[in-house]
Write an enzyme that holds these catalytic residues in place. Structure first.
Site, PDB file in Angstrom:
ATOM      1  CG  ASP A   1      37.727  84.832  97.588  1.00 30.67           C
ATOM      2  OD1 ASP A   1      36.997  85.833  97.663  1.00 30.67           O
ATOM      3  OD2 ASP A   1      37.942  84.213  96.531  1.00 30.67           O
TER       4      ASP A   1
ATOM      5  CG  HIS B  37      29.732  91.637  99.134  1.00 34.36           C
ATOM      6  ND1 HIS B  37      28.902  90.710  98.573  1.00 34.36           N
ATOM      7  CD2 HIS B  37      28.945  92.710  99.437  1.00 34.36           C
ATOM      8  CE1 HIS B  37      27.668  91.195  98.509  1.00 34.36           C
ATOM      9  NE2 HIS B  37      27.670  92.421  99.030  1.00 34.36           N
TER      10      HIS B  37
HETATM   11  P1  ADQ Z   1      34.783  88.256  93.645  1.00 34.78           P
HETATM   12  O1  ADQ Z   1      36.115  88.559  94.229  1.00 34.78           O
HETATM   13  O2  ADQ Z   1      34.519  88.833  92.340  1.00 34.78           O
HETATM   14  O3  ADQ Z   1      33.595  88.640  94.646  1.00 34.78           O
HETATM   15  P2  ADQ Z   1      33.727  85.429  93.481  1.00 34.78           P
HETATM   16  O4  ADQ Z   1      33.005  85.188  94.736  1.00 34.78           O
HETATM   17  O5  ADQ Z   1      34.509  84.246  93.003  1.00 34.78           O
HETATM   18  O6  ADQ Z   1      34.772  86.618  93.553  1.00 34.78           O
HETATM   19  O7  ADQ Z   1      32.671  85.812  92.386  1.00 34.78           O
HETATM   20  C1  ADQ Z   1      33.040  85.954  91.058  1.00 34.78           C
HETATM   21  C2  ADQ Z   1      31.828  85.837  90.144  1.00 34.78           C
HETATM   22  O8  ADQ Z   1      32.245  86.228  88.831  1.00 34.78           O
HETATM   23  C3  ADQ Z   1      31.334  84.403  90.035  1.00 34.78           C
HETATM   24  O9  ADQ Z   1      29.934  84.408  89.975  1.00 34.78           O
HETATM   25  C4  ADQ Z   1      31.940  83.914  88.728  1.00 34.78           C
HETATM   26  O10 ADQ Z   1      31.148  82.980  88.040  1.00 34.78           O
HETATM   27  C5  ADQ Z   1      32.065  85.166  87.928  1.00 34.78           C
HETATM   28  N1  ADQ Z   1      33.260  85.052  87.064  1.00 34.78           N
HETATM   29  C6  ADQ Z   1      34.523  84.790  87.417  1.00 34.78           C
HETATM   30  N2  ADQ Z   1      35.315  84.695  86.337  1.00 34.78           N
HETATM   31  C7  ADQ Z   1      34.535  84.900  85.278  1.00 34.78           C
HETATM   32  C8  ADQ Z   1      34.752  84.928  83.878  1.00 34.78           C
HETATM   33  N3  ADQ Z   1      35.946  84.716  83.344  1.00 34.78           N
HETATM   34  N4  ADQ Z   1      33.701  85.193  83.108  1.00 34.78           N
HETATM   35  C9  ADQ Z   1      32.487  85.409  83.619  1.00 34.78           C
HETATM   36  N5  ADQ Z   1      32.213  85.387  84.926  1.00 34.78           N
HETATM   37  C10 ADQ Z   1      33.219  85.144  85.750  1.00 34.78           C
HETATM   38  C11 ADQ Z   1      33.491  89.300  95.916  1.00 34.78           C
HETATM   39  C12 ADQ Z   1      34.316  88.696  97.050  1.00 34.78           C
HETATM   40  C13 ADQ Z   1      34.001  87.212  97.203  1.00 34.78           C
HETATM   41  C14 ADQ Z   1      32.497  87.033  97.431  1.00 34.78           C
HETATM   42  C15 ADQ Z   1      31.686  87.799  96.393  1.00 34.78           C
HETATM   43  C16 ADQ Z   1      30.197  87.817  96.760  1.00 34.78           C
HETATM   44  O11 ADQ Z   1      35.710  88.880  96.806  1.00 34.78           O
HETATM   45  O12 ADQ Z   1      34.733  86.650  98.285  1.00 34.78           O
HETATM   46  O13 ADQ Z   1      32.202  85.652  97.336  1.00 34.78           O
HETATM   47  O14 ADQ Z   1      32.100  89.150  96.304  1.00 34.78           O
HETATM   48  O15 ADQ Z   1      30.006  88.309  98.045  1.00 34.78           O
END
Ligand code: ADQ
Length: 457
Positions: free
Chosen positions: A367, A159
């Protein structure tokens, strides 16, 4: 002990559930909503940790999927999870945006815990079953599983980014990690660049000559390919159409000063997300008069994450200091330039924020994908709003209509924000429409299906 066998098994650090006062609920997030229905349809099983150290929970059924808890002691969490996974591999795979820490005891624990996950999966997988292993916490599992169960079809999906060869070469026991991944039949990445880095590394460390996206290893063919992950578009669209969510979005706008332009950041508090750089750029825009506190406001939601790891505590302190400085310098009574929420929010609250925001700022230094960018686009059925997006996210490859920026270059970050602020509404609508069409056509179910189809072949 579970004596049943399953023809489809997911292996991930976490089980897809969280413990609440009245039992277990499904964890939020696209991955779980994509894989759970597949696992259910296949009468499958899911191997993972329940998220609480020391807790010994027996296998149980949840929503038609058999959940098989792997137990981690407090020391395992310290060494395998917070140590090797989040202080060594995480920063190094994100191209060293923070300095990776190397400790022998962490590596030992990482191997032991990976063995535990592999053993659990090997025990429950039926003859010839498909096993799908996830992410950087479990890089050694594919090879361990292959050794125990050569009959299995093994897929792995990473991921996060996969670093360039020179960076990977810094890792102690690097060959073991590479061999770990080569245990899979299919290794999936977010971006083609990551798949390319992996194939280059296989050539450099083991002399394997890539043919297209494949290498021959140990008498088998291993395929490395990009499968850009996505979101559950239906879930976000449904929330964005919900009356309560829409009312909440209007309330937020009123509270923040109805006619002020709302800029929004939503991230886990992580040094890869470029939160500091974003806030600094916002401060400079206030300072040089491009933005005035009367006309605009920034809301930054930063979910607490990995707070026992020193680098995350330090980041929190730096961000809070900078927010305090900007609010002190540019604020007014009852009117702060930055609203900083060090809190987790519900899905409903997040979507209400997406609907309220004129500008979504997604500016990671690195990311794998970034789902927040995709969620924002999916929420904007009104075809309004603008996305400012770092070039160093996987999402940037798919969303050329975002205002793309280099977050390391403060001038460029400010240029991107200013361009989005000044853009013609018709241009914004055209951009949003194209981005929405792409996301609608590439949701997380398609992602999972494409991966599994490729693995099945
Ligand atoms: P993350 O680094 O966690 O994921 P991201 O892809 O942005 O980053 O996903 C975060 C998830 O958490 C989103 O669905 C978002 O809505 C939720 N989220 C963020 N802040 C929040 C908050 N304050 N309250 C509730 N929910 C919140 C890792 C990798 C990414 C990749 C994903 C999936 O780092 O690059 O996109 O896995 O593969």
């Amino acid at each position: 002990m579970d004596s049943r066998r399953y023809s489809f098994v997911v292996v991930a650090n976490r089980l897809p559930v969280d413990r609440t006062d009245d039992g277990w609920t499904r964890s939020p997030g696209g991955l779980v909503s994509a894989l759970e229905p597949i696992a259910r349809g296949a009468h499958g099983a899911w191997v993972g940790w329940i998220g609480v150290p020391g807790d010994d929970v027996e296998p149980f059924e949840h929503d038609g999927v058999r959940l098989l808890p792997v137990q981690l002691s407090a020391e395992d969490v310290d060494r395998y999870y917070e140590g090797q996974s989040n202080s060594t591999i995480w920063p190094l795979f994100h191209h060293g945006v923070e300095t990776p820490v190397h400790r022998r005891a962490w590596r030992v624990a990482y191997e032991e815990v990976n063995r535990r996950f592999a053993d659990a999966a090997a025990r429950v997988a039926a003859e010839g079953a498909t096993v799908w292993v996830h992410d950087y916490q479990l890089l050694l599992v594919p090879a361990m599983l292959r050794e125990a169960r050569p009959d299995l079809r093994i897929g792995f999906f990473l991921h996060i980014p996969f670093p360039p060869v020179e960076l990977f070469m810094q890792l102690p026991r690097r060959v073991d990690l590479l061999r770990g991944l080569l245990g899979a039949d299919l290794v999936g990445f977010q971006q083609s660049l990551a798949a390319h880095n992996f194939l280059q590394l296989s050539a450099r460390l083991l002399g394997l000559q890539p043919e297209g996206e494949q290498v021959r290893y140990d008498g088998r063919t291993v395929t490395a390919r990009a499968f850009p992950i996505s979101i559950d578009v239906g879930e976000i669209e449904k929330l964005a159409a919900d009356h309560t969510v829409r009312a909440e979005s209007r309330r937020l706008r009123r509270e923040l000063g109805g006619d002020r332009t709302l800029l929004l950041g939503v991230d886990r508090l992580d040094y890869t997300k470029g939160i500091e750089q974003r806030i600094e750029a916002y401060g400079e825009l206030l300072d040089d008069g491009t933005i005035s506190n009367r006309e605009a406001v920034l809301v930054q939601v930063a979910t607490p994450s990995r707070m026992r790891v020193a680098q995350y505590q330090q980041l929190r302190e730096r961000v809070e200091r900078e927010v305090g400085r900007i609010n002190g310098e540019f604020g007014d009574v009852g009117k702060a330039p930055v609203h900083y929420l060090f809190q987790s929010r519900t899905r409903e609250e997040l979507v209400a924020l997406y609907l309220a925001a004129d500008l979504m700022l997604v500016t990671p230094l690195r990311d794998g994908m970034n789902l927040v960018a995709k969620e924002y686009v999916a929420a904007r059925s009104d075809e309004r709003g603008a996305l400012v997006l770092s070039e160093f996210t996987g999402a940037a490859e798919e969303l050329p209509d975002a205002f793309q920026v280099n977050p390391y270059d403060t001038d460029d970050l400010e240029r991107g924000i200013a361009a989005a602020l000044r853009a013609d509404p018709a241009d914004l609508t055209a951009r949003m429409r194209r981005m929405r069409a792409h996301i609608a056509d590439h949701d997380v179910n398609r992602w999972a299906q494409e991966f599994l189809d490729a693995l099945g072949r």
